[in-house]
Design an enzyme around this catalytic site. Structure first.
Site, mmCIF file in Angstrom:
data_model
loop_
_atom_site.group_PDB
_atom_site.id
_atom_site.type_symbol
_atom_site.label_atom_id
_atom_site.label_comp_id
_atom_site.label_asym_id
_atom_site.label_seq_id
_atom_site.Cartn_x
_atom_site.Cartn_y
_atom_site.Cartn_z
ATOM 1 C CB SER A 1 -57.943 -41.189 32.634
ATOM 2 O OG SER A 1 -58.073 -40.585 33.780
ATOM 3 C CB CYS A 2 -57.589 -37.180 28.929
ATOM 4 S SG CYS A 2 -59.180 -37.672 28.369
ATOM 5 N N GLY A 3 -59.294 -37.050 31.755
ATOM 6 C CA GLY A 3 -60.073 -36.200 32.655
ATOM 7 C C GLY A 3 -61.120 -35.692 32.011
ATOM 8 C CG LEU A 4 -61.320 -33.042 29.344
ATOM 9 C CD1 LEU A 4 -60.519 -32.207 28.412
ATOM 10 C CD2 LEU A 4 -62.443 -32.204 29.993
#
Length: 291
Positions: A114-117
């Protein structure tokens, strides 16, 4: 230093026959990335090209844009309590005068798929920190027939996959289909970082005439890494995420998914796909091509 592959004993069952034998597995170890001595990220990766991985990660975070931004990259000695060097901690030391932007570095990142944002904040963050606007000077046009050949060329270059079957791969091609570089890793995002980091260290950024091909799906994170490196075309053999499509549309990235033989879906930037005079994406590569 860790190896790319390791051997383990397995119980093998084939056609009712049972035996034990050694099996080759892809190695997976943590890598802590530090910036000027400050820990900023941990990623699970296949050992190898660690300096390129760290540099590529910092390109995607908007910290680095050129080889001259880096003073040095080193493994941290005495990374454990007993003073051993595990070769699992890398420190990127910036050149004098290079500023550290605030974006993302206030969060300690455990890098996953995942992108974390999330959502709009993700899109805004990439748009405001991208150093290399995606441009067409001169215009870049790719024929679907050429794109269809790239997965085969990538697969032929996957040396470690042949012995393990457990690695993702990413490759850079020229607009004429010439293979420029290929990296393998247990994490698809790491494979892309290794490509981008190697390009940075060789003074090749922005990769404004390159095609990036990934062996799995096209997540937001991979689209982000393509945009931050100035890559105009990202192709994947599997599906993109909705946020990856949104990012591609906002930044002008050409995003191709379900690239399997002559079939593909073009989700954004279709003006770069030369379909013999047709003005829109082909309707023959429907959703069913993704299974």
């Amino acid at each position: 230093m860790g190896r790319v592959t390791e051997r383990r004993r397995v119980l093998r069952i084939r056609g009712g026959a049972v035996n034990t034998r050694p099996d080759t597995l892809v190695a997976e170890e943590p890598l802590e990335i530090r910036l000027n001595g400050r820990p900023i990220a941990i990623t699970m990766r296949t050992p190898g090209d660690d300096f390129a991985l760290a540099a590529g990660f910092l390109v995607s975070e908007g910290v680095l844009a050129a080889a001259s931004d880096v003073r040095n990259i080193v493994y941290c000695a005495g990374a454990t309590e007993d003073g051993r060097n595990t070769y699992n901690v890398v420190d990127v030391q910036l050149a004098p005068g290079v500023e550290v932007p605030d974006i993302s570095l206030e969060r300690n990142v455990y890098t996953t798929s995942s992108c974390g944002l999330c959502g709009k904040a993700s899109l805004d963050a990439v748009r405001t920190t991208a150093r290399f606007p995606i441009a067409d000077t001169p215009p870049l046009r790719i024929a679907p027939e050429l794109l269809s050949l790239l997965p085969v060329r990538l697969r032929e270059a996957q040396k470690v996959f042949d012995s393990t079957g457990g690695l993702h791969a990413a490759a850079l091609f020229t607009e004429d289909g010439e293979l420029l570089d290929v990296r393998e890793d247990v994490g698809r995002h790491n494979a892309v970082d290794k490509l981008v980091g190697r390009a940075l260290r060789e003074g090749l950024l922005p990769l404004e005439r390159a095609v990036l091909l990934v062996s799995g799906r096209a997540s937001f994170e991979l689209a982000q890494k393509a945009v931050m490196a100035g890559i105009p075309v990202l192709a994947a053999v599997s599906a993109p995420s909705s946020l990856a499509v949104d990012l591609a549309a906002e930044t002008g990235l050409t995003l191709v998914g379900f690239l399997r033989g002559p079939d593909m879906n073009v989700y954004a930037g279709e003006h770069r796909i030369d379909v013999n005079g047709q003005t829109g994406p082909s309707s023959s590569a429907g959703r069913s091509s993704g299974g």
